[in-house]
Structure formats: C-alpha cells, structure tokens
Enzyme design. Sequence first.
Site, PDB file in Angstrom:
ATOM      1  N   LYS A   2       0.841  -1.198   0.000  1.00 54.11           N
ATOM      2  CA  LYS A   2       0.000   0.000   0.000  1.00 54.11           C
ATOM      3  C   LYS A   2       0.874   1.246   0.000  1.00 54.11           C
ATOM      4  O   LYS A   2       2.081   1.187   0.269  1.00 54.11           O
ATOM      5  CB  LYS A   2      -0.911  -0.003   1.226  1.00 54.11           C
ATOM      6  CG  LYS A   2      -0.175   0.011   2.567  1.00 54.11           C
ATOM      7  CD  LYS A   2      -1.134   0.017   3.732  1.00 54.11           C
ATOM      8  CE  LYS A   2      -0.367   0.059   5.060  1.00 54.11           C
ATOM      9  NZ  LYS A   2      -1.263   0.169   6.212  1.00 54.11           N
ATOM     10  N   TYR A  60      13.995  32.008   2.999  1.00 50.04           N
ATOM     11  CA  TYR A  60      12.781  32.802   3.191  1.00 50.04           C
ATOM     12  C   TYR A  60      12.650  33.333   4.622  1.00 50.04           C
ATOM     13  O   TYR A  60      13.010  32.648   5.595  1.00 50.04           O
ATOM     14  CB  TYR A  60      11.549  31.959   2.869  1.00 50.04           C
ATOM     15  CG  TYR A  60      11.275  31.768   1.393  1.00 50.04           C
ATOM     16  CD1 TYR A  60      11.006  32.859   0.565  1.00 50.04           C
ATOM     17  CD2 TYR A  60      11.290  30.499   0.826  1.00 50.04           C
ATOM     18  CE1 TYR A  60      10.745  32.685  -0.791  1.00 50.04           C
ATOM     19  CE2 TYR A  60      11.033  30.314  -0.528  1.00 50.04           C
ATOM     20  CZ  TYR A  60      10.761  31.407  -1.329  1.00 50.04           C
ATOM     21  OH  TYR A  60      10.514  31.238  -2.665  1.00 50.04           O
TER      22      TYR A  60
END
Length: 827
Positions: A495, A722
Amino acid sequence: MNNAGYSVKEVISIIKGSLIKAIPEEVVIKHIGLDSRKLYNVENSLFFCIIGKHHDGHIYFNDLYEKGIRNFVVSVVPEGIEKYEANIIVVKNTLTALQALAAYHRRRFDIPVIGITGSNGKTIVKEWLYQLLSEDKNVVRSPKSYNSQVGVPLSVWQMDDSHEIGIFEAGISESDEMDKLQSVIQPTIGIFTNIGTAHDENFIHQNHKIGEKLKLFTKVETLIYCSDYHSIKERIIRSEIFNNKNLLSWSKSTNADLLITSINKQNQKTEIKGIYKNNELDIKIPFIDDASIENAIHCWLTMLWMEYDNDTIKNRIKNLSSIAMRLELKEGVNNCSVINDSYSSDLDSLTIALDFMNQQKQHKKKTIILSDILQSGKSDIDLYSEVSEMLKEKGINRIIGIGKSLSFQKDRFDIEKSFYNSTDDFIKEFNPYMFSNETILLKGARIFEFEKISNIIQQKAHETVLEINLNGIIHNLNYYRSLIKPGTKLMAMVKAFSYGSGSFEIANLLQFYRVDYLTVAYADEGIELRKAGITMPIMVMNTEESSIDNMITYNLEPEIYSFRVLGFLENALSKNKTTDKFPIHLKIDTGMHRLGFEKEDTDELILRIKANEKIQVSSVFTHLVATDDPVLDDFTMSQLTLFTEITEKIKSSFDYPILVHALNSAGIVRFRDFQFDMVRLGIGLYGISFNAKEQENLINVSTLKTVISQIKNVPLNESIGYNRKWIARKNMQIATIAIGYADGLSRRLSNGVGKVMVNGVLANIVGNICMDMCMIDVTNIPVKEGDEVIVFGNYYPIAELARQSGTIPYEILTNISRRVKRIYYQE
C-alpha cells in the site's frame, strides 16, 4: 559452449545419482539451471532443485516442466511423478551434486586459473584483470559477483575449449565452505585481496577466518597477497601447506616482491611507483581512492608475475574502468522502462541482463540496444548466431545493434531490427518516438559510450532520486520467512506506493518469490497492479462503494469492516451475473477502535454472510495496537485473546477453511506463538525495525539522494532563505541542494533541526526548506558543485531523519513525492 556437453548417463555417473524417470530421447546437457526465471535452451538444460535456508527449488518443479525443462536433479521425489515425461535424477544433496558436476567439468581444462578471495575487492580485482588480460587472451570469469556455493559452480561451468585463462572469485560466510569451492575452482594462481570484518560473527576470531579463506589456495602454484595485512602474512608463513609454493607479496612498508615506494594522488589519477626484481617501475590509474589503489596493485603484481612487460601494463592499466556492480531499472521516455547495464558486453553478462529484463512485466514489448561483443573467442558468425538464438528464446522483440561487427551480421537476426556503425550514428538519427511503452535493455562494451544513449532515453527528471535495493527486499523477505512456522502464509503490504518504493516493481518481485497475498490501500492501486500483470491474490483495505464493481471485475478482494460496507458489496453482487463466490476479508476491531466489527456484531455478521451464496470469507484479521512496545504487551495479549474467541466462533460457523491473521512486522518477531494461518509483512520488508537489535538482521532498501546545485559564501550577519529565519553567526559556506518539501523533505527539518550527509560528513539544513530546494551548511566540509548528498540511506538511517523531524519512518517514506525518480537495482 565449444565442448560437446554431457550425456544424461555421464551426469548420473559424475554426481552419483539414480535415474528414477527417463525419456527415450538422447539428451546432451550443455546448460545448468537453478533459477526458474533464468532459462535458456531448455532442451539442453539440467535443472538442479537446490534447497537453501529460505527457499526450496523443488516447489518450482511443475512450473519448470510446463516451461519445457525435461532434465532434473532432485533430492525430493516430486508428487505425481508418473505424469512427468522427463529425466529425473535423485541425489542425496542437490548442491553437492551441482558442485561435483562443476568440479568434473573444471578438470577437463588444463589452463591457468586465478582464484580470488578476501573480505573486499574480489569482484573489482577479477573484473580489472579481465580488462587487462582480455586484450590478448580469451578469458572466462565469474559473472558479476557469482562467488557463493552455487555461484562458483555456475561460473566454472562456462569454461570451454576456447578459453586460455580463467578468473573466478570465491566468498564464504562461515566455516567449511571454502573446501567445496576449492574443489570446483581448482585454482593454479591465488590472490588474497585483504581481510576485514565481514561475517565475523560466523568465525571464532579473525585468524580462524583467514585460515578458512586460505583453504582456496591449498593446491595453487603461486599465491599473491599484500604483506601489510600482518595477520594474513603470519598465517601464510606459519602454515606448512605453503612451504613449497611460490609466494608473491607486495607492501608499502616492508621488504616484498613488489615494494611500493610512493603513491601520488592528483587530478583524479594516482601515480604508483615500486621496485620489482630490482627494477624501478611505475603505473598510473584513473582512481584516487585507497580501495582502488590496493586493487590495482594486486593486478599489477599479477601481470608482472605473468611476465607482461611494464610498458604494456602501464598502457592498459591507465584505462581501467570503474565497475558497475548492479543492474539499474529507471523510468524512460514515453512510458518506457530502461535497464542500464552498459559497463560490459559479453555472453555471460548478457544472459544475466536478459534474465533481469524478463523479470520485469510492465511492458509486453522488449527492446535491446546491443553493441559489438568484444574478445569472445568465437567467430562473428558463431557469436552472433548464438546471440540471435538467445534473444529469440528470451522473447526479445527488437534489437538495435551498434558496431561494425554486429551490423555486418544483421541478417542473422529475424526479429525487428536496426543497426548502426557507431553510438554517434545512432544518436544522430535518434527520435524519442522510436520508443514507447516498452522495456529497453542497454548492453554495451565501454568503448561504445552507451552512457550517451542512457542520457537521451531516460525520462528527464531533476537530480533527486530514490534508489531501491531489490536484493535488500529479497533478503528481508527471507529473514522474516525464517521466523514463521512451516505452512504459515505471508501477506506483503504494498500500500501507499509500497511505502514510497514503487508498487509494481515491488509487487512483481514479491510475486516471483511466491508471497501468498499482496495488500493495497485502495482499489485503484490494485487495478494498476492487475493491468501490469500481477496475478496473485490482492486484498484492498479501504473498500469504497464506487470501487466495488471494479474490484469484482479485476478480482480484487475487499476488506469488509462494517455492515454498511457489507451492504455495498451485497448490492453490487446482486446485480452481477457471476456465479463464482467472491472472496472477502473480515476485519475485527479488538482495541484499535479505528475500523472493524465489534464482538457484539459477530452473530449478525455470520447470518448476513451465510445468507448470501455469492460471498465467501477468505480471512478474518485484526490490527494490533502496539506489537513493538513491550510496555503494552498485556494489552496486546488481551487483543489476541479477544480475537481468538471471535475467530473461533466465525470459523466454526462455515464449512470451508478461513485464514486467520493478526501479526505485523514487529509481531512476527515478538509474538511467534500467534502467527495463526498468515502474517502481514509491512515496514520490515523495506528494512526498517523499531528494535535496534532486530535492525541488525535487516538490509536497508531505500536511499534518498540529491546533488549540490551551487555553493555560496555567506558573510557574518547575512540571512539565508525565506523570511530571514537563519542569520549567519559567522562567515559561512553554504550549498544549495536539489530537494525541497515538494519532494517530501519536511519543513520541520528547517533551520538546524535536520541534517544530511555530504562526503561522509553530516551537514545542518539552514534556513527554511523551500519547495524545490534547501540550503545546508558546508563550512569546513570539502565539497564541490555536483557532489552527491544523502538524505537517508545505508550510513545515515531513515530512523535518524524521522527522529529529527518528530515523526516515524513510515511518514518519511510515504511522503516522498512521485516526481522523485525511482531507480531499482539488483546486484
């Protein structure tokens, strides 16, 4: 092979077997098979059903018979033997029989044979000697790193009358193995590369391990070694076995046959000077690492002893090429898959590469881009006729041949084909639309520079990649199999894109290795696997109403966890015309309180299922909360007690067998008495355990790596990234690397929280992690633009990165973006 092969009668005599079933036709045995994926020329093949620690070749008997194999060596008589029209030879031990046949075959050839062992460098020394000697000799050598109890016999079996020298490597992991390999290789020249710590746990002490490895050389005429490994030197000197042998040593510090006087590394090359037979000699190699220098000196001394003049050695050794130790599977243009094995081109490695290609089931069409095969010892007519036959037998649809010799023999190929005199000629005519929805194998000799072709047919992606070690998955699977009881089935979790590793590629591997069940999270994942050729049972964990019709169509088995979901299925089956019973898996909630039926639901659940003749229960399972936490063992036991009570009631209500399973990876290790009928293997398959001791038994599967895009100097008090979240408190050197949060690198690792590894040194992440990149502090770390950066891998485990970001390895793996290119490799 140029030899005539062996009759079945001869084989029986050599391996001391009994023929319990025979076919009237005379058969000449020319090929040996051990792996049902790797079949060639089946009518002349003899398959040995080898029993190993984690596998049994006998289980493939019927499959092999259906594929055309008619000659077998077994130690267990197959059931229903009367239905098989085949030569079936019974022996006590099939591995011993294989080794006996290979040893007999070796004795047919009176040529020099170099046997190589040591802790490291065996494959490199073997491949470099092949490069150095094959210019004037026809050399037979071990394919890749075939140095095991089964790999060595397969290597020696390649010998034929055309060969002038053999080079075989031998590796052992425990006592009493090397005697068997010595009898197969029967080396006349020995090379002992070095001694290290590999497999120390299986030997009493290092001296014991040296003694075991030296058994390879008990009958050699000449033994070559480095006397700087004092433990090797002392053991050789003290052993009476080597008193009458020609001992040839090299050293950097003490008197030796080849005394190394200087090693000068400069501009990615190393000049090595030494004294041999009172002559001052020198060579240059295109490597600067210590391991390559040591390996090259072994080759240098070997060639000197073989009486090559040093000018010839210098001219050849300066052109040594690095050795690719693995086959890589990458994404290509136009939904293609590319297998890159462009470091060599010979018949033996071609066979291995074609077998790896045939393991991949993504595409029906298979294309090989092949260069001239050099120094084969065969005429071009015989060589390319054999290649043509091999390609047909392996199901190859198209050949693109590159090289004048191959082009001249183009009429020998009757599949789709095109030929070019050189790599540059192919590139000039290249159009990306030449390839679409196919698997492409690149197989070329080094001088053809197939890396140019690799660059243009690979899917263009940024420089961040996730490498997946398929050998690691096989190892981990076999380790967990060794912990489960005989007859217990195994369900593998694929999965979430196989925990980020790639669903199809992993599922394909697990299907071959006969896992009993696969599990996916959603029906779409299962449908994708079915379309790609996965035929084994697949359970779907999250059953949605909109997906049930497709699940029926694609034979996917839903997890049923509530009466609402059961109703969806009942409604869909009522409209479906199939008369087949539809398999389902019942989930029981025993304490997770997430999904599943409660104890009080049991009676109604049984009635509902019994009332619907189209439904059949395949399994009943539960999800344990804390199998990895000893503190919560009492709670785990209460879950198992409740689960056992509920499953007994369900099983007794139906007249067919129902599988029961509860254990996950940690549970397989810690709660072995509760394996029931099946276990579920998840994160452990991918090499991750929450137990440090258990982690030692696993091999890391995933390595996330990127590169340095740019290096900058940042002055004191300047900001990085940033929002000026990082201020330089000193003059710094930083590197921008090509990975960001869009690739799956969590922003929680920003501003000194997380680290990555550059050239073996940990470097802090500085500033906020950006979408596509981030910055790291490389002050005082020797780096350059383009250097590799490890985000996690073998030497910097994912568990450490997870700890830094305050999460678990599951989240790190499953968050790796699909835009990160997956590269699958098998050594």
